[in-house]
Design an enzyme around this catalytic site. Structure first.
Site, PDB file in Angstrom:
ATOM      1  N   GLU A 189     -30.482 -11.069  20.296  1.00 40.76           N
ATOM      2  CA  GLU A 189     -29.647  -9.973  19.788  1.00 40.76           C
ATOM      3  C   GLU A 189     -30.325  -8.662  20.194  1.00 40.76           C
ATOM      4  O   GLU A 189     -31.547  -8.567  20.209  1.00 40.76           O
ATOM      5  CB  GLU A 189     -29.555 -10.136  18.256  1.00 40.76           C
TER       6      GLU A 189
ATOM      7  N   CYS B  55     -13.915 -11.903  19.262  1.00 46.11           N
ATOM      8  CA  CYS B  55     -13.058 -11.026  18.458  1.00 46.11           C
ATOM      9  C   CYS B  55     -12.046 -10.319  19.354  1.00 46.11           C
ATOM     10  O   CYS B  55     -11.447  -9.331  18.959  1.00 46.11           O
ATOM     11  CB  CYS B  55     -13.897 -10.027  17.672  1.00 46.11           C
TER      12      CYS B  55
ATOM     13  N   GLN C  56     -20.844  -9.555   7.651  1.00 42.20           N
ATOM     14  CA  GLN C  56     -19.420  -9.845   7.805  1.00 42.20           C
ATOM     15  C   GLN C  56     -18.654  -9.329   6.584  1.00 42.20           C
ATOM     16  O   GLN C  56     -19.105  -9.516   5.460  1.00 42.20           O
ATOM     17  CB  GLN C  56     -19.214 -11.353   7.943  1.00 42.20           C
TER      18      GLN C  56
ATOM     19  N   CYS D 119       0.833  -1.203   0.000  1.00 40.61           N
ATOM     20  CA  CYS D 119       0.000   0.000   0.000  1.00 40.61           C
ATOM     21  C   CYS D 119       0.869   1.255   0.000  1.00 40.61           C
ATOM     22  O   CYS D 119       1.825   1.349   0.768  1.00 40.61           O
ATOM     23  CB  CYS D 119      -0.899  -0.014   1.233  1.00 40.61           C
TER      24      CYS D 119
HETATM   25  N1  SAH Z   1     -22.297 -13.345  14.418  1.00 41.04           N
HETATM   26  C1  SAH Z   1     -23.081 -12.178  14.262  1.00 41.04           C
HETATM   27  C2  SAH Z   1     -22.405 -10.915  14.767  1.00 41.04           C
HETATM   28  C3  SAH Z   1     -21.989 -10.899  16.201  1.00 41.04           C
HETATM   29  S1  SAH Z   1     -21.300  -9.332  16.615  1.00 41.04           S
HETATM   30  C4  SAH Z   1     -23.392 -12.009  12.774  1.00 41.04           C
HETATM   31  O1  SAH Z   1     -22.687 -12.513  11.926  1.00 41.04           O
HETATM   32  O2  SAH Z   1     -24.341 -11.314  12.472  1.00 41.04           O
HETATM   33  C5  SAH Z   1     -21.960  -9.093  18.219  1.00 41.04           C
HETATM   34  C6  SAH Z   1     -23.444  -8.776  18.249  1.00 41.04           C
HETATM   35  O3  SAH Z   1     -23.831  -8.626  19.625  1.00 41.04           O
HETATM   36  C7  SAH Z   1     -23.826  -7.473  17.573  1.00 41.04           C
HETATM   37  O4  SAH Z   1     -24.797  -7.781  16.600  1.00 41.04           O
HETATM   38  C8  SAH Z   1     -24.418  -6.617  18.713  1.00 41.04           C
HETATM   39  O5  SAH Z   1     -25.509  -5.826  18.286  1.00 41.04           O
HETATM   40  C9  SAH Z   1     -24.863  -7.655  19.690  1.00 41.04           C
HETATM   41  N2  SAH Z   1     -24.992  -7.244  21.119  1.00 41.04           N
HETATM   42  C10 SAH Z   1     -24.229  -6.355  21.793  1.00 41.04           C
HETATM   43  N3  SAH Z   1     -24.597  -6.316  23.091  1.00 41.04           N
HETATM   44  C11 SAH Z   1     -25.610  -7.198  23.236  1.00 41.04           C
HETATM   45  C12 SAH Z   1     -26.396  -7.622  24.361  1.00 41.04           C
HETATM   46  N4  SAH Z   1     -26.212  -7.119  25.555  1.00 41.04           N
HETATM   47  N5  SAH Z   1     -27.342  -8.573  24.148  1.00 41.04           N
HETATM   48  C13 SAH Z   1     -27.511  -9.103  22.907  1.00 41.04           C
HETATM   49  N6  SAH Z   1     -26.813  -8.740  21.832  1.00 41.04           N
HETATM   50  C14 SAH Z   1     -25.861  -7.792  21.990  1.00 41.04           C
END
Ligand code: SAH
Length: 459
Positions: free
Chosen positions: A340, A415, A290, A78
Site C-alpha cells: 500500500e 470500485c 470503509q 430526503c
Molecule cells: N481494501 C482497502 C482499501 C483499498 S482502496 C481497505 O479496506 O483498507 C485503494 C488503496 O490503494 C488506497 O488505500 C490507496 O492509498 C492505495 N493506492 C493507490 N495507489 C497505489 C499504488 N500505486 N500502490 C499501492 N497502493 C496504492
C-alpha cells in the site's frame, strides 16, 4: 457534404422516451439516434424535456413533465435530494438500483473488456438501504446570527440551509453533529468563513463504530486555539456516554481538503474500535475506514470465497489499505503479503494485525507496481493475488508483474466497472480467464458500483 447537425436545438421543448440510465442517475433518451442525458428521468418513462445543452454527439436536457411514469419511480425521502447531489438514485426503487448496477457491470465487460463468457451475478444489496454510513463530515458556517451545518449545494460551496439530517448517514451521527453545532453556537465559537479565511470551526466529523457503538468527534479548526474547548468537550461526553474520543484537527490552509496535518486529542482515546465480521479495527481521526462495514463484510466474504484458500497458500494483496482484506484472508492462508502506498494506512494495518493476533501477514509501504516485481525478483511466488485498486484501476506494469508471477488465481476487487473491464481484458490476454463477477452494493442511493471478479489461469 454538409456536416451532420444534431437533431435538436438549445431551448427547444421535445417529447422524449427514456431507454437507459447512466450510473450518475441521468436518464438517456434518443432523438434519431442522438442521445440526450436528462437528470432524474427513468427508463420506460416518457417526458416533456427542455434541451439545455447541445454538443456534437450528445446533449443534455431538463425534465419538465413526466407523461408516463415508471413503476420504479419512488418519492425520495430526503428533503434536499435535488439540491445536495450527494445521492443520485433516491428517486429509483432499490430493486431497480441493484439491477442498474449489475447491468453497468455487464455492459462495461461487454463494451470495454469484450468479456461475455463470465456470469455477472445479481447485485448483493442491503435489507435496509438507508442510514448506513458510519462517518459524516459536514461543513459549518455562520448565517442569520447563528451557526449552521449542512452539505454544500451541488457544485457550490454554499451550505444548504435547514438540512438537519442525511438519510444515508447513521442517525446517531446526525444527532452528534446537531449537538456539537448547538453547543458550539451557545459557547460563541465562530464558524470558518471561507472567503475571508477567518473564523474557527471548519467542519464537524463524526464516526461511529456500528458493532461497538463507540463514537469519535473530530472538530476541524482553522486555528490552533479552540475557544471554550474545555466546556464543549465536557458537555459533549457527559451528555453522550457513547462518545469515546474527541479530537481537534487543525487545518490552517485555504483548501477544499477537509483534514489538516495536526491532530490533538482533546478528551478520551486516540482510537475508536469497530468490527467487520470477527476482525477488530482501530480507527483514528485520519484512518481510512470503509463507510459501510456490513456490506464490506459481504464483499470480502466473496473475495475470500473466490480466492478458494485451503490454508497452505501464499497470497499477495496489492492496494491493501488498512489491511481489511488481508486480515480476512490471513486466517485461511499460510502467509499474506500486503502492499500500500500510504504509510499511515500501513501503520494501521500492522496495528490491526497485532490487535487480532494475526501474525502471518507482512505489510509493506510502496507503490504496488514497483514492489511486486521486486517481490518476484526475491523469489516470492504467490498462489493467489488479490488487488483492490482505486478508481483508475491497476497500472500496466502491475498487471504485467501479476501475469509474470503466474498465480493460480487472481481476485480483483473494483470500485469502477470501466477500469475493471479494461484490466480484465489485459489479464485475459496474459493467460487468465474471468470466471465470475459479483457486484455488491456498498453505497445504496448513490451511483457507486463495487464488484469482485474471480480469474483463473487458463489450462
Ligand atoms: N481494501 C482497502 C482499501 C483499498 S482502496 C481497505 O479496506 O483498507 C485503494 C488503496 O490503494 C488506497 O488505500 C490507496 O492509498 C492505495 N493506492 C493507490 N495507489 C497505489 C499504488 N500505486 N500502490 C499501492 N497502493 C496504492
Amino acid at each position: 457534404m454538409a456536416k451532420k447537425q444534431p437533431p435538436v436545438q438549445k431551448n427547444e421543448t421535445i417529447e422524449l422516451t427514456f431507454e437507459d440510465i447512466t450510473h450518475d442517475g441521468d436518464g438517456v433518451g434518443k432523438v434519431n439516434g442522438y442521445p440526450l442525458f436528462v437528470p432524474y428521468a427513468l427508463p420506460g418513462e416518457k417526458a416533456k424535456v427542455k434541451v439545455i445543452k447541445v454538443k456534437k454527439n450528445f446533449g443534455f436536457g431538463k425534465l419538465l413533465h413526466i407523461n408516463q411514469v415508471s413503476e420504479h419511480r419512488v418519492e425520495p425521502p430526503c428533503d434536499v435530494y435535488i439540491q445536495c447531489g450527494g445521492c443520485q438514485l433516491q428517486h429509483m426503487s432499490y430493486e431497480m438500483q441493484l439491477e442498474l448496477k449489475r447491468n453497468q457491470v455487464i455492459s462495461s465487460m461487454k463494451k470495454i473488456g469484450h468479456i461475455e463468457h463470465a456470469p455477472v451475478h445479481a447485485t448483493i444489496g442491503m435489507d435496509d438501504p438507508w442510514r448506513y454510513r458510519n462517518k459524516v463530515q459536514i461543513p459549518v458556517a455562520h448565517r442569520h446570527g447563528e451557526l449552521i451545518t449542512g452539505f454544500y449545494r451541488k457544485r457550490s460551496h454554499e451550505i444548504i440551509e435547514g438540512m438537519d439530517r442525511c438519510v444515508i448517514t447513521a442517525e446517531v451521527n446526525d444527532r452528534m453533529v446537531e449537538a456539537v453545532r448547538r453547543m458550539a453556537d451557545r459557547l460563541g465559537i465562530s464558524a470558518y468563513d471561507e472567503k475571508a479565511h477567518k473564523g474557527v470551526l471548519r467542519h464537524i466529523m463524526v464516526r461511529t463504530g456500528q458493532a461497538t457503538d463507540e463514537t469519535m468527534i473530530v472538530l476541524i479548526t482553522r486555528t490552533e486555539e479552540l475557544p471554550h474547548a474545555d466546556k464543549l468537550v465536557k458537555e459533549l461526553h457527559e451528555t453522550y456516554p457513547q462518545i469515546k474520543s474527541i479530537v481537534q484537527n487543525v487545518n490552517k490552509a485555504r483548501t477544499n481538503v477537509i483534514l489538516g496535518k495536526k491532530t490533538k486529542i482533546l478528551w478520551g482515546e486516540e482510537y475508536i474500535y469497530d468490527n467487520i465480521g470477527d476482525i477488530k479495527f482501530a480507527i483514528s481521526a485520519k484512518s481510512f475506514y470503509q463507510v459501510n462495514p456490513p456490506q464490506t463484510k459481504k464483499l470480502y466474504d466473496k473475495a475470500l470465497e473466490y480466492a478458494n484458500l485451503t490454508g497452505g497458500e501464499s497470497v499477495i494483496v496489492a492496494y491493501c489499505g488498512i489491511g481489511t482484506i488481508s486480515l480476512f484472508l490471513a486466517k485461511q492462508a499460510k502467509k499474506v503479503y500486503g502492499v500500500e502506498i500510504v504509510p499511515e494506512a500501513i501503520a494501521d494495518a500492522k496495528e490491526n494485525a497485532r490487535l487480532n493476533n494475526i501474525d502471518n501477514v507482512d505489510f509493506y509501504v510502496g507503490e504496488a507496481e514497483k514492489v511486486m516485481p521486486w517481490w518476484k525478483a526475491q523469489g516470492l511466488s504467490p498462489d493467489v493475488i488479490v488487488v483492490d485498486p482505486p478508481r483508475k484501476g491497476c497500472e500496466q506494469n502491475l498487471l504485467d508483474a501479476m501475469i509474470e508471477m503466474n498465480p493460480e488465481r487472481i481476485v480483483y476487487v473494483s470500485c469502477n466497472p470501466a477500469t475493471l473491464a479494461r484490466d480484465l481484458k489485459i489479464l485475459e490476454e496474459g493467460g487468465y480467464e474471468t470466471k465470475q463477477l459479483q457486484p455488491v452494493d456498498m453505497f445504496p442511493q448513490t451511483g457507486h458500483i463495487e464488484c469482485v471478479a474471480q480469474l483463473e489461469k487458463k489450462m
